[in-house]
Design a protein around this motif. Structure first.
Motif, PDB file in Angstrom:
ATOM      1  N   ALA A 120      45.809  46.458  45.194  1.00 41.07           N
ATOM      2  CA  ALA A 120      45.580  46.008  46.566  1.00 41.07           C
ATOM      3  C   ALA A 120      44.323  45.148  46.695  1.00 41.07           C
ATOM      4  O   ALA A 120      44.318  44.126  47.388  1.00 41.07           O
ATOM      5  N   ASP A 121      43.251  45.551  46.019  1.00 39.58           N
ATOM      6  CA  ASP A 121      41.962  44.876  46.182  1.00 39.58           C
ATOM      7  C   ASP A 121      41.828  43.602  45.349  1.00 39.58           C
ATOM      8  O   ASP A 121      41.129  42.669  45.753  1.00 39.58           O
ATOM      9  N   PHE A 122      42.474  43.582  44.198  1.00 40.23           N
ATOM     10  CA  PHE A 122      42.299  42.446  43.286  1.00 40.23           C
ATOM     11  C   PHE A 122      43.594  41.725  42.922  1.00 40.23           C
ATOM     12  O   PHE A 122      43.549  40.689  42.266  1.00 40.23           O
ATOM     13  N   GLY A 123      44.734  42.298  43.279  1.00 43.13           N
ATOM     14  CA  GLY A 123      45.993  41.721  42.815  1.00 43.13           C
ATOM     15  C   GLY A 123      46.135  41.886  41.320  1.00 43.13           C
ATOM     16  O   GLY A 123      46.731  41.058  40.634  1.00 43.13           O
ATOM     17  N   ALA A 124      45.581  42.984  40.791  1.00 47.06           N
ATOM     18  CA  ALA A 124      45.499  43.178  39.344  1.00 47.06           C
ATOM     19  C   ALA A 124      46.860  43.441  38.714  1.00 47.06           C
ATOM     20  O   ALA A 124      47.676  44.189  39.244  1.00 47.06           O
TER      21      ALA A 124
ATOM     22  N   VAL B 137      41.217  53.909  33.046  1.00 46.14           N
ATOM     23  CA  VAL B 137      41.933  54.273  34.270  1.00 46.14           C
ATOM     24  C   VAL B 137      43.195  55.064  33.936  1.00 46.14           C
ATOM     25  O   VAL B 137      44.047  54.596  33.177  1.00 46.14           O
ATOM     26  N   ALA B 138      43.293  56.243  34.507  1.00 45.57           N
ATOM     27  CA  ALA B 138      44.482  57.084  34.350  1.00 45.57           C
ATOM     28  C   ALA B 138      44.748  57.776  35.682  1.00 45.57           C
ATOM     29  O   ALA B 138      44.788  58.996  35.778  1.00 45.57           O
ATOM     30  N   SER B 139      44.917  56.965  36.711  1.00 41.31           N
ATOM     31  CA  SER B 139      45.057  57.481  38.066  1.00 41.31           C
ATOM     32  C   SER B 139      45.933  56.555  38.893  1.00 41.31           C
ATOM     33  O   SER B 139      45.592  55.375  39.075  1.00 41.31           O
ATOM     34  N   PRO B 140      47.065  57.030  39.404  1.00 39.19           N
ATOM     35  CA  PRO B 140      47.919  56.189  40.240  1.00 39.19           C
ATOM     36  C   PRO B 140      47.218  55.729  41.513  1.00 39.19           C
ATOM     37  O   PRO B 140      47.503  54.640  42.022  1.00 39.19           O
ATOM     38  N   ILE B 141      46.275  56.535  42.012  1.00 36.69           N
ATOM     39  CA  ILE B 141      45.522  56.141  43.204  1.00 36.69           C
ATOM     40  C   ILE B 141      44.640  54.932  42.895  1.00 36.69           C
ATOM     41  O   ILE B 141      44.571  53.975  43.670  1.00 36.69           O
ATOM     42  N   LYS B 142      43.973  54.977  41.741  1.00 39.52           N
ATOM     43  CA  LYS B 142      43.126  53.849  41.345  1.00 39.52           C
ATOM     44  C   LYS B 142      43.968  52.619  41.058  1.00 39.52           C
ATOM     45  O   LYS B 142      43.569  51.490  41.378  1.00 39.52           O
ATOM     46  N   VAL B 143      45.122  52.809  40.451  1.00 41.74           N
ATOM     47  CA  VAL B 143      46.022  51.688  40.179  1.00 41.74           C
ATOM     48  C   VAL B 143      46.395  50.982  41.482  1.00 41.74           C
ATOM     49  O   VAL B 143      46.354  49.752  41.573  1.00 41.74           O
ATOM     50  N   SER B 144      46.737  51.762  42.495  1.00 39.31           N
ATOM     51  CA  SER B 144      47.094  51.185  43.794  1.00 39.31           C
ATOM     52  C   SER B 144      45.925  50.419  44.394  1.00 39.31           C
ATOM     53  O   SER B 144      46.101  49.350  44.990  1.00 39.31           O
TER      54      SER B 144
END
Length: 273
Positions: free
Chosen positions: A208-212, A197-204
């Motif tokens: 949001a989805d997993f509390g990762a 993962v190298a994407s701020p959108i994916k990080v968000s």
């Protein structure tokens, strides 16, 4: 009917757990050769054992007998190596050391996430015809696994205790110095997928989805195998980057520090058993 099904599931899982006869040895895994080498360097009387082409190293770490292996990158490699480890060596417990991308905005490279739970972030239904689910299915019981695989409580608490006395490394600065900010350690959620993962959108999205708190490519696969066979496990991750657009640059810069911090904690856990 409800109680009959519950009884069946209990008896099925119990019967299988009785088939797994553990031995007094601890399994230690890492995805990269460099991560594994940090652990292997601490072993006394190391010996190499090759199982179906996968190299395992046995030895002693403190008073504990251990077996160490490199899983390789990705969920399939991690699951395969874990299965071979469990089948051939029958360890009492499995610990994983490695790096990860940070998804918690309060964490930075070098910080540590003790995985209280892990989940697959790239598994689930993507069609309109099925009820959406992120749950994998247990091949033994034929029932759904939980979305989050819980770490062994005793190992998790031990990690939280021993990490307080470990001299963890600060973050190297551009000037060549070391950050005055102490390394932060949290017990949180680590998510796993077959993607760097190298994407701020994916990080968000993961936040949001997993509390990762962190994302990586092996942990949940190892956790699932251990969970289904009732073997205690714990995943330790030190952050090498923030999984954002600069992740590849940060990875190259902070990977050595992150790998050492994670390995130090895993070694300390084993020594404290």
């Amino acid at each position: 009917m409800k109680y009959t099904v519950l009884l069946f599931l209990f008896l099925s899982q119990t019967a299988f757990s009785q088939q797994y006869k553990s031995r007094p040895i601890t399994g230690l895994l890492g995805a990269f050769g460099a991560e594994v080498e940090l652990v292997k360097q601490t072993l006394k009387n190391p010996k190499t054992v090759v199982v179906d082409g996968v190299t395992f190293t046995t030895g002693r770490l403190g008073k504990q007998k251990v077996v160490v292996a490199e899983t390789g990158i990705g969920k399939v490699n991690a699951a395969m190596t874990t299965a071979l480890l469990l089948d051939h060596f029958r360890p009492e417990r499995v610990l994983f050391t490695g790096i990860a991308g940070g998804t918690n905005p309060e964490l930075q490279p070098g910080d540590i996430v003790i995985a209280g739970r892990t989940a697959h972030h790239d598994y689930g239904s993507i069609t309109d015809k099925n009820t959406p689910t992120r749950q994998t299915r247990n091949v033994i019981t034929k029932q759904f696994n939980p979305v989050y695989f819980p770490a062994d409580t005793s190992l998790m608490r031990l990690a939280e205790k021993v990490v307080k006395d470990i001299p963890l490394e600060g973050i190297p600065l551009a000037s060549g110095g070391v950050s005055d900010r102490p390394v932060k350690v949290v017990t949180g959620t680590v998510v796993t997928g077959d993607v760097f993962v190298a994407s701020p959108i994916k990080v968000s999205s993961l936040r949001a989805d997993f509390g990762a708190d962190a994302t990586e490519m092996e942990g949940a696969a190892i956790a699932q195998v251990c969970y289904q066979i009732n073997v205690p496990h714990l995943i330790i991750r030190s952050l090498s980057d923030r999984a954002d657009a600069e992740a590849h640059i940060a990875f190259d810069k902070f990977y050595p520090t992150a790998a050492r911090n994670s390995a130090k904690l895993v070694i300390a856990i084993v020594q404290a058993l």
